[in-house]
Motif scaffolding. Structure first.
Motif, mmCIF file in Angstrom:
data_model
loop_
_atom_site.group_PDB
_atom_site.id
_atom_site.type_symbol
_atom_site.label_atom_id
_atom_site.label_comp_id
_atom_site.label_asym_id
_atom_site.label_seq_id
_atom_site.Cartn_x
_atom_site.Cartn_y
_atom_site.Cartn_z
ATOM 1 N N VAL B 27 0.843 -1.208 0.000
ATOM 2 C CA VAL B 27 0.000 0.000 0.000
ATOM 3 C C VAL B 27 0.862 1.235 0.000
ATOM 4 C CG1 VAL B 27 -1.541 1.356 1.455
ATOM 5 C CG2 VAL B 27 -2.018 -1.063 1.041
ATOM 6 N N SER B 28 1.907 1.216 0.811
ATOM 7 C CA SER B 28 2.749 2.415 0.869
ATOM 8 C C SER B 28 3.448 2.644 -0.456
ATOM 9 C CB SER B 28 3.784 2.289 1.976
ATOM 10 O OG SER B 28 4.783 1.358 1.610
ATOM 11 N N ALA B 29 3.746 1.550 -1.163
ATOM 12 C CA ALA B 29 4.376 1.730 -2.470
ATOM 13 C C ALA B 29 3.348 2.264 -3.469
ATOM 14 C CB ALA B 29 4.951 0.406 -2.943
ATOM 15 N N ARG B 30 2.145 1.781 -3.353
ATOM 16 C CA ARG B 30 1.110 2.243 -4.261
ATOM 17 C C ARG B 30 0.820 3.720 -4.067
ATOM 18 N NH1 ARG B 30 -1.901 4.030 -7.011
ATOM 19 N NH2 ARG B 30 -3.921 3.408 -7.805
ATOM 20 N N TYR B 31 0.752 4.144 -2.779
ATOM 21 C CA TYR B 31 0.444 5.551 -2.503
ATOM 22 C C TYR B 31 1.662 6.263 -1.993
ATOM 23 C CZ TYR B 31 -4.295 3.961 -3.004
ATOM 24 O OH TYR B 31 -5.434 3.419 -3.496
ATOM 25 N N ARG B 32 2.772 6.019 -2.728
ATOM 26 C CA ARG B 32 4.040 6.474 -2.179
ATOM 27 C C ARG B 32 4.154 7.979 -2.088
ATOM 28 N NH1 ARG B 32 4.468 4.036 -7.023
ATOM 29 N NH2 ARG B 32 5.214 5.286 -8.785
ATOM 30 N N SER B 87 15.180 6.602 1.298
ATOM 31 C CA SER B 87 15.435 6.301 -0.104
ATOM 32 C C SER B 87 14.151 6.399 -0.921
ATOM 33 C CB SER B 87 16.067 4.925 -0.258
ATOM 34 O OG SER B 87 15.429 3.993 0.578
ATOM 35 N N MET B 88 13.057 6.006 -0.352
ATOM 36 C CA MET B 88 11.799 6.104 -1.102
ATOM 37 C C MET B 88 11.403 7.560 -1.300
ATOM 38 S SD MET B 88 10.671 3.257 -2.152
ATOM 39 C CE MET B 88 8.906 3.146 -2.333
ATOM 40 N N ARG B 89 11.697 8.361 -0.306
ATOM 41 C CA ARG B 89 11.362 9.770 -0.459
ATOM 42 C C ARG B 89 12.132 10.365 -1.615
ATOM 43 N NH1 ARG B 89 13.631 14.516 3.236
ATOM 44 N NH2 ARG B 89 15.397 13.913 1.961
ATOM 45 N N GLU B 90 13.419 10.079 -1.674
ATOM 46 C CA GLU B 90 14.232 10.582 -2.775
ATOM 47 C C GLU B 90 13.729 10.031 -4.101
ATOM 48 O OE1 GLU B 90 17.229 12.844 -2.166
ATOM 49 O OE2 GLU B 90 15.592 12.951 -0.711
ATOM 50 N N ALA B 91 13.338 8.747 -4.078
ATOM 51 C CA ALA B 91 12.837 8.145 -5.324
ATOM 52 C C ALA B 91 11.563 8.854 -5.773
ATOM 53 C CB ALA B 91 12.570 6.650 -5.088
ATOM 54 N N VAL B 92 10.675 9.107 -4.816
ATOM 55 C CA VAL B 92 9.414 9.787 -5.165
ATOM 56 C C VAL B 92 9.710 11.169 -5.718
ATOM 57 C CG1 VAL B 92 7.412 10.902 -4.118
ATOM 58 C CG2 VAL B 92 7.954 8.516 -3.590
ATOM 59 N N LYS B 211 9.687 4.468 -10.044
ATOM 60 C CA LYS B 211 8.826 4.087 -11.153
ATOM 61 C C LYS B 211 9.593 3.301 -12.206
ATOM 62 C CE LYS B 211 6.490 7.258 -13.578
ATOM 63 N NZ LYS B 211 5.516 8.275 -13.819
ATOM 64 N N GLU B 212 10.833 3.690 -12.440
ATOM 65 C CA GLU B 212 11.562 3.039 -13.513
ATOM 66 C C GLU B 212 12.040 1.649 -13.117
ATOM 67 O OE1 GLU B 212 14.635 5.719 -14.787
ATOM 68 O OE2 GLU B 212 13.273 7.418 -14.615
ATOM 69 N N ARG B 213 12.026 1.343 -11.801
ATOM 70 C CA ARG B 213 12.507 0.039 -11.374
ATOM 71 C C ARG B 213 11.547 -0.565 -10.351
ATOM 72 N NH1 ARG B 213 17.491 -1.714 -12.373
ATOM 73 N NH2 ARG B 213 17.503 -3.000 -10.479
ATOM 74 N N SER B 214 10.285 -0.308 -10.539
ATOM 75 C CA SER B 214 9.339 -0.688 -9.490
ATOM 76 C C SER B 214 9.368 -2.193 -9.229
ATOM 77 C CB SER B 214 7.928 -0.236 -9.859
ATOM 78 O OG SER B 214 7.574 -0.773 -11.124
#
Lengths: 178, 359, 966
Positions: B27-32, B87-92, B211-214
């Motif tokens: 869920v967190s990845a979906r609504y990242r 890391s997810m924040r930077e990715a987002v 997104k590019e490496r989900s």
């Protein structure tokens, strides 16, 4: 596409404006001084670690029975093997001789027929008093501190030794009057 | 207060905890873009800290969390979520920039090159010094947890592996020791080694992106966070004497009993479904299990190649594709088996204890 | 690389701001650098400072041990104490004498000063002589050495090369002549030196003597002053010696340890020599002067028994942890395993020392009320352990109550079971009595040893009542059905007199092993041996006069394995005793009736037994087909097996059955995780568990859900707190530590065997042996009527006589005034020998062959006769055919027996001081402090008179052997 390098800023924050004058205090020197101090402290602690806090050896101080058990003129060999000490009683008192030959460290034997300590390694000879008189031994046998404990037993302290050639046999503790 | 503790104790049971964690991850990845923000961090991490602080007043919680062995894992409880969030924040953020055509963070905010000296090496020196300070302080304040000299007549209860093996020890609940202790760890290593050969996605080199490496990121995060870190945390804090489950506020009662009434697949098939006795012949008895296992490894690859993994099949080619799918199926078998255990008390799919062959 | 300039164009609103806010570090401005130098330097400086601080903290933390605090405290206290002593010593100095001596010394010094010139001349003369002596002596010694070589050469030549020996002999002889010349010189010098020294001494000797006399007067104070300096050489020196890092050289604060190669700490797979570091903090433990100091510096109590250098357990040989347990190598209070004695002390320790129980330590220290347990490791023998009263009580209790009957215990494999034989139960008792007895033995008589199996804390509720009664009924019926009822050997004659019987029981010696009614407790435990035989209360409510008559008349005929000896009663006496005993009844007991059997309850129990080995359904069917009789037998037999009655009683069919209790090998080392504490809220330690168990063996069943056959089975003995403590002591003391034989207290086998037999047959019930015993005395008011003290028995009696006496004590009446008689114990040859050896061994008397021939003179014999008449021995002692004119009660031993019975040396000791051997004896003292009160014979020479007495006794009255005169 050529890169455009922006000009360097005039001064970086924290550095002295004039590069030639160094101030006595700088972070750098503080850093290296405290770093070196830490390394020295740790090194010293390591060196201290190498010296054991406890030794698993027989204790240096030991009890040696009662003075009444010794006869005048007889060398008592009961503690020769266990504690490397001879107990000798003469007319005036008792003293404790080290069984280490002063030549190169062997253990002499007491020859009561000839009334001398004779070292088998190189032939050093010592009188009953411990004075060397023959062979390569350069000085007399050492005496250990001897005292009378509260309960009447002899107490020998091998941590304190007395050497005759330094006049130490006259000091208190080298001879127990009895 | 007691009800809250009871609720938490119930929620942290393995079946609920792992399932909820997995759901939370997806869920967190979906609504990242909602989850991995500064605002969430400013709320979440202090909340975790406060929660921990309040929980310390419970004696049993306090005992587990302050046990010298467990202190680094408590640290991990904070560090892992933090770095995941970071890391997810930077990715987002990077994904958003890419979307809008803006330059990446790495291009805009970080340098093109970093000088080894002094920027890297000097920083390493400082890091070494600070880490040494931390270790020295830790060793002064928390004494080494020494117990009595080992006595074979007195086994400690619980007997726990070092933290890095607790994940495997947890897997031992569900799998045969051969699988949990040898095959799966081996496959983990083999799988990690195989990644460079089966990951042909060129994107995401040197910059954060999701997104590019989900696919790759989710696979890894699932395997690492859920199937490894979470099991370690479970094994550290929530497993007590006799490897029973104990909630964080539960007293570790050595006498607690749980009925472990687990049933083999062959039992389900022959006894419960068909109502007969189990066949004598081992191969016949386990035929259903063999079918299931073989089917699991033979059928999905081809099915998936034609449907969900079509793109993969085309990109990787059959050899690499099949390797990838095989490893994926192996990885998936762990949660699948766990779910089967929770739902159906399933013990072994193939159970041949006579020859120590159990799956 | 972006081609846009940061400053050109309108910024698009959607670009997120840079994470780092510092413009100085903005990529466009800082070039290649990621960080500023200054920043890096600053961080390096901060982290290095922290590193330094933490390193120093680490060193300091490692150095700050709690034991240093204690050592410093001890030094401070010692200095204070020594200072006080010094002040006292200084105050005691006779100042006037010191001053007088000082004046004399001064005068002497003045005299010396006046003679300074002469003195220095003498000194220089002496010095010159010494120098000359040195060189002359050296020359002599070297010459001697040469001579030794030459003599050796000559002797060697004589042995191997005789033709060429002569020249060598000449050389040697010449050398000898030289040497003798040298020797003369040396000796002359020695004499000269002696004379000069004496001369010198005449000048300064007096001063020296006076000086040393004065020193002697102030010696104590001076010594104490020096002692203070040694103890505390000053703050600077002490700080440097003991500073961190610098303390590797010669610290005064050290960890003290005692290494014990012979005593081991039993670690898994390893026997590790103990290294006791207790004296690091317990610095005054071996100093009698510190008995009033506070912990941890206080001296050990009873330094004459423990720790002291002259005690049997010197500190250097035994250390501390072999008695106190705990972790020997630890130097911290909690880690060493200190255990508080009670809750108050625990609270105080938690407060003061931050004490916690290290639950990983398998051997925490014993609390002080269990400290005697450690004695058992080494004192494994049969005799009492000195200074350990609770331990000895524990051993007595185990022997009395027969714990080894249900629990396998090391050392008790051969000991007979303690309960009576039930194979003949039908001949003695009736079922109604047995049922009531089983339900509650102590309701019958308070001194009952039989424990209670029913109506305890786990089967005492109302729901158990019917069941308990059914079980009791089943067991009773079963035992009676298996009883072999041989008819009693004889029938009791009618007309036994109760009054005479009572008088007999109270005087003939029964009360040495038995008591009638409860025995009053006393702290000195002077009565517990009267619990050896079963208590005689309420016998009338138990059995018949017939049975009692037979028993008292000849116990072995009724039960061949009994410990009860034969009192050699006549039939009439036996009848009287039986009549008396049967008159002791318990009316309350007799009034109660045992409830009727509840068949349903019996069925329940029977079903349990039927279910073992078959299914529930089959068991039900079998039950339905059983008669009441069959049910009772099945259940009875099963219950006897379940409750392990055969552990104490001989029951037919169960002779080889295994005891049902937990094995008690090394209960003191049992792992804590093997104890079931149930729901009881007690400290989780071994001693607490054992104490709870012994106080109420069923306590761990409370609140638990158990089927009846799962309930705990150990019965309740009704121990009081002291008894519980004693038994816990024994259990705690049986540990897995293996003590090597050289450390154990192994007495000679003779003494061990003797003590064992003495305990087994309860000799101490009547006699005092080795300082303990004589429990019967509390029932005999007149000290003169007490059974004899057996001190010096070995030195006193001849081995042959003692041997035959022990086997047949009734043959001769030694002490006609005693109404108590020595019973016949049915001792066989081996047992009599054991006792004979034992008595001789403890007195170091020769055994078994002694020389009783007496060397004497006619003069001595004559003197003996005169002494005999003078001392009027005949007034009390029969001597051969001379009988004194008195009642039997006032007679003394017949002297005619002496020659065969007594050892001659002992007789002399006896006559010299009878009270020393037998306090309270009526034998008069003829010698006071060794001085004869019979002067005039042999000139009052005490040894001569004693020999004369002896000679008369052995040779004139008795027919002893006279030694050949050489």
């Amino acid at each position: 596409m050529s890169k455009v390098n922006p000009p360097r800023p005039a001064a970086k924050r924290g550095e002295p404006a004039d590069a030639g004058r160094r101030s006595f205090f700088s972070w750098m020197s503080l850093a290296w001084v405290s770093f070196t101090a830490s390394m020295l402290a740790a090194g010293t602690a390591t060196a201290r670690f190498m010296f054991p806090n406890v030794l698993f050896e027989p204790p240096l101080t030991f009890r040696a029975g009662r003075p009444e058990e010794l006869q005048v003129g007889i060398v008592d060999e009961r503690f020769k093997d266990s504690n490397q000490v001879w107990l000798v009683r003469d007319g005036g008192g008792i003293y404790a001789l080290s069984t280490t030959c002063t030549h190169l460290g062997c253990t002499p034997n007491w020859l009561s027929a000839e009334q001398k300590f004779k070292c088998p390694c190189h032939g050093s000879g010592f009188y009953i008093t411990g004075i060397n008189f023959e062979g390569p031994a350069p000085r007399p046998l050492e005496r250990f501190a001897i005292d009378l404990a509260d309960d009447g037993q002899l107490v020998i302290d091998k941590g304190r030794k007395f050497q005759q050639e330094k006049g130490q046999w006259e000091l208190p503790g080298a001879y127990l009057e009895f | 207060m007691e009800t809250i503790k009871d609720i938490i104790n119930t929620l942290t049971a393995p079946e609920i905890l792992i399932t909820l964690a997995a759901i939370l991850l997806f869920v967190s990845a979906r609504y990242r873009h909602l989850f991995y923000t500064n605002k969430v961090a400013l709320i979440l991490f202090p909340a975790m800290f406060v929660f921990m602080a309040i929980s310390m007043f419970d004696e049993d919680f306090y005992l587990i969390v302050t046990k010298p062995d467990n202190v680094p894992i408590v640290g991990m409880l904070f560090l892992i979520p933090f770095f995941t969030w970071l890391s997810m924040r930077e990715a987002v953020r990077n994904d958003k920039r890419t979307e809008e055509g803006a330059p990446l963070i790495e291009k805009e905010e970080t340098a093109d090159k970093v000088l080894t000296w002094p920027d890297l090496v000097y920083t390493e020196l400082i890091a070494i010094v600070l880490l040494t300070v931390l270790l020295v302080g830790w060793s002064i304040l928390i004494p080494a947890p020494l117990e009595e000299s080992a006595n074979p007549a007195a086994t400690p209860n619980p007997s726990k592996a070092p933290w890095y093996f607790l994940g495997l020890q947890e897997m031992l609940v569900y799998f045969d020791p051969w699988l949990a202790g040898v095959v799966f760890p081996g496959l983990i290593i083999v799988g990690l080694m195989a990644i460079p050969y089966i990951d042909t996605n060129p994107k995401g080199n040197g910059y954060y992106t999701f997104k590019e490496r989900s696919w790759e990121i989710m696979t890894f995060l699932f395997g690492f966070l859920i199937l490894w870190v979470l099991l370690v945390i479970l094994g550290t804090f929530l497993r007590g004497p006799n490897w029973n489950f104990f909630g964080p506020y539960e007293y570790w009662d050595t006498h607690k009993l749980e009925a472990l009434v687990n049933v083999d697949l062959s039992d389900y098939f022959w006894v419960r479904l068909l109502g007969m006795g189990r066949p004598d012949n081992i191969l016949v008895r386990e035929s259903v299990g063999f079918l299931v296992v073989l089917g699991y490894f033979l059928v999905p690859p081809m099915l998936l190649a034609k449907t969900i993994f079509k793109r993969f099949y085309e990109n990787l080619g059959p050899a690499r594709y099949h390797i990838m799918v095989f490893l994926l199926l192996c990885m998936a078998s762990l949660p699948i088996k766990m779910v089967l255990r929770w739902l159906f008390n399933l013990k072994y799919i193939i159970g041949i204890p006579e020859y120590f062959f159990n799956i | 690389m972006s081609s846009e300039t940061p400053n050109g164009g309108t910024p698009k609103p959607a670009i997120p701001p840079p994470a780092k806010k510092d413009p100085a570090l903005n990529i466009s401005q800082r070039g290649d650098r990621l960080y500023t130098d200054n920043g890096l330097h600053k961080w390096f400086a901060i982290s290095s400072l922290l590193l330094f601080v933490f390193t120093v903290w680490m060193i300091v933390d490692d150095y700050n041990r709690e034991w240093r605090r204690y050592q410093r405290g001890f030094t401070r206290l010692s200095v204070l104490q020594t200072e006080l002593d010094r002040q006292a010593a200084a105050g005691a100095i006779d100042v006037a004498a010191v001053n007088a001596l000082s004046a004399e010394i001064e005068a002497a010094r003045v005299r010396i000063a006046e003679n300074a010139a002469t003195l220095s001349e003498v000194e220089s003369r002496l010095e010159a002589l010494n120098d000359e002596f040195y060189s002359t002596n050296q020359a002599y010694l070297f010459a001697r050495a040469e001579y030794d070589v030459e003599r050796y050469d000559y002797e060697e030549a004589v042995a191997n090369d005789p033709e060429n020996a002569e020249p060598l002999r000449v050389i040697a002889e010449n050398r000898l002549a030289d040497i003798n010349q040298n020797l003369e010189d040396v000796e002359r010098l020695q004499i000269a030196i002696e004379e000069t020294t004496t001369e010198l001494d005449s000048y300064i000797g007096e001063r020296d003597r006076l000086s040393s006399e004065r020193d002697g007067l102030v010696a104590e104070a001076t010594q104490l002053e020096a002692a203070i300096v040694t103890l505390d050489p000053g703050l600077i020196r002490t700080s440097i010696r003991n500073a961190p890092i610098l303390d590797f050289m010669n610290p005064s604060e050290t960890v003290n340890q005692i290494q014990l190669q012979n005593l081991h700490y039993d670690a898994p797979f390893l026997q590790v020599p103990r290294v006791d570091r207790c004296t690091t903090c317990h610095l005054g433990i071996n100093d009698a002067a510190k008995d009033e100091w506070q912990q941890p510096f206080t001296a050990h109590p009873r330094l004459d028994v423990f720790v002291g250098a002259d005690s049997p357990h010197p500190m250097d040989g035994f250390g501390c942890t072999t008695c106190h347990a705990g972790l020997d190598r630890a130097v911290e209070f909690s880690r060493a395993g200190h255990v508080p004695d009670n809750a108050e002390q625990q609270a105080a320790w938690e407060d003061q020392y931050g004490w916690y129980l290290d639950h990983f330590l398998e051997t925490p220290m014993l609390p002080m009320d269990r400290i005697e347990a450690s004695c058992l490791k080494c004192h494994t023998g049969a005799g009492d352990v000195p200074e350990a009263p609770a331990l000895n009580m524990g051993r007595d209790l185990i022997r009395t109550y027969g714990c080894f009957g249900c629990h396998n215990m090391p050392g008790y494999e051969e000991v007979r079971r303690v309960g009576p034989d039930l194979t003949t139960i039908g001949g003695k008792l009736d079922p109604e009595w047995v049922k009531k007895w089983l339900a509650d033995p102590r309701a019958f008589k308070s001194e009952a040893r039989m424990p209670k199996f029913w109506f305890n804390s786990n089967n005492g509720g109302p729901e158990f009542e019917a069941r308990n009664n059914a079980e009791i009924t089943a067991i009773t019926e079963y035992l009676f059905s298996r009883s072999q009822d041989d008819p009693l050997p004889a029938a009791a004659p009618a007309g036994g007199d109760v009054g005479r019987g009572q008088a007999l029981v109270e005087s003939v010696g029964c009360l040495g092993c038995h008591a009638v009614g409860p025995i009053p407790d006393d702290p000195a435990r002077t009565q517990h041996r009267r619990r050896f035989g079963y208590n005689l209360a309420s016998q009338g409510s138990k059995t018949s006069a017939d049975w009692l008559y037979n028993w008292v008349r000849d116990p072995r005929a009724v039960w061949h394995d009994t410990n009860m000896p034969d009192m050699r009663l006549t039939d009439a006496e036996a009848a009287d005793v039986a009549a008396y005993l049967v008159s002791l009844t318990n009316p309350e007991w007799e009034a109660e009736a045992f409830p009727e059997l509840d068949e349903a309850a019996l069925d329940e129990v029977t079903l349990e037994f039927l279910r073992t080995g078959s299914t529930g359904i089959q068991a039900q069917e079998a039950l339905a087909e059983m008669t009441l009789e069959e049910k009772i037998m099945t259940t009875g037999e099963g219950l006897v097996a379940r409750y392990g009655c055969f552990g104490c009683h001989v029951i037919e069919g169960f002779e080889t059955a295994q005891p049902i209790g937990t094995e008690l090998t090394q209960p003191g080392s049992k792992l804590l995780n093997q104890f079931d504490f149930g729901f009881l809220d007690i400290e989780h330690t071994r001693t607490e568990w054992y104490a709870a168990k012994m106080a109420d063996p069923r306590i761990f069943d409370v609140d638990r859900v158990k089927r009846p056959e799962e309930l705990l089975r150990m019965p309740d003995f009704g121990f009081d707190e002291e008894q519980v403590g004693a038994i816990v002591m024994i259990l705690t003391g049986l540990v897995k530590d293996q003590v090597t034989p050289d450390m154990r207290n192994d007495l000679t086998a003779d003494i061990e065997a003797g003590r064992g037999l003495v305990a087994q047959r309860n000799c101490r019930g009547c006699h005092e042996i080795e300082g303990a015993g004589g429990d019967i005395r509390s029932t005999i008011a007149d000290q003169g009527l007490w059974p004899p003290l057996l001190n010096t028995q070995g030195a006193k009696t001849q081995p042959m006589w003692l041997h035959s006496f022990l086997q047949e004590p009734g043959e001769e009446t030694l002490r006609p005034w005693l109404s108590a008689r020595m019973p016949t114990f049915y001792l066989d040859q081996a047992e009599a020998t054991v006792l004979g050896k034992y008595f001789s061994a403890i007195d170091n008397a020769p055994y078994p062959f002694i020389d009783t021939a007496i060397a004497t003179t006619d003069e001595s014999l004559t003197a003996g006769r005169e002494l005999f008449e003078l001392a009027q021995c005949n007034l009390c002692h029969p001597a051969g055919d001379q009988m004194p004119d008195r009642d039997a009660a006032d007679l003394a031993p017949d002297l005619g027996l002496a020659a065969e019975r007594l050892r001659p040396e002992w007789v002399e000791d006896w006559i010299l001081d009878p009270q020393a051997i037998a306090p309270g004896t009526r034998m008069p003292a003829f010698y006071i402090d060794g001085v004869s009160q019979l002067p005039g014979i042999l000139d009052g020479d005490t040894p001569g008179q004693l020999e004369a007495f002896r000679d008369h006794l052995f040779l004139t009255i008795g027919n002893g052997e006279r030694a050949e005169d050489n």
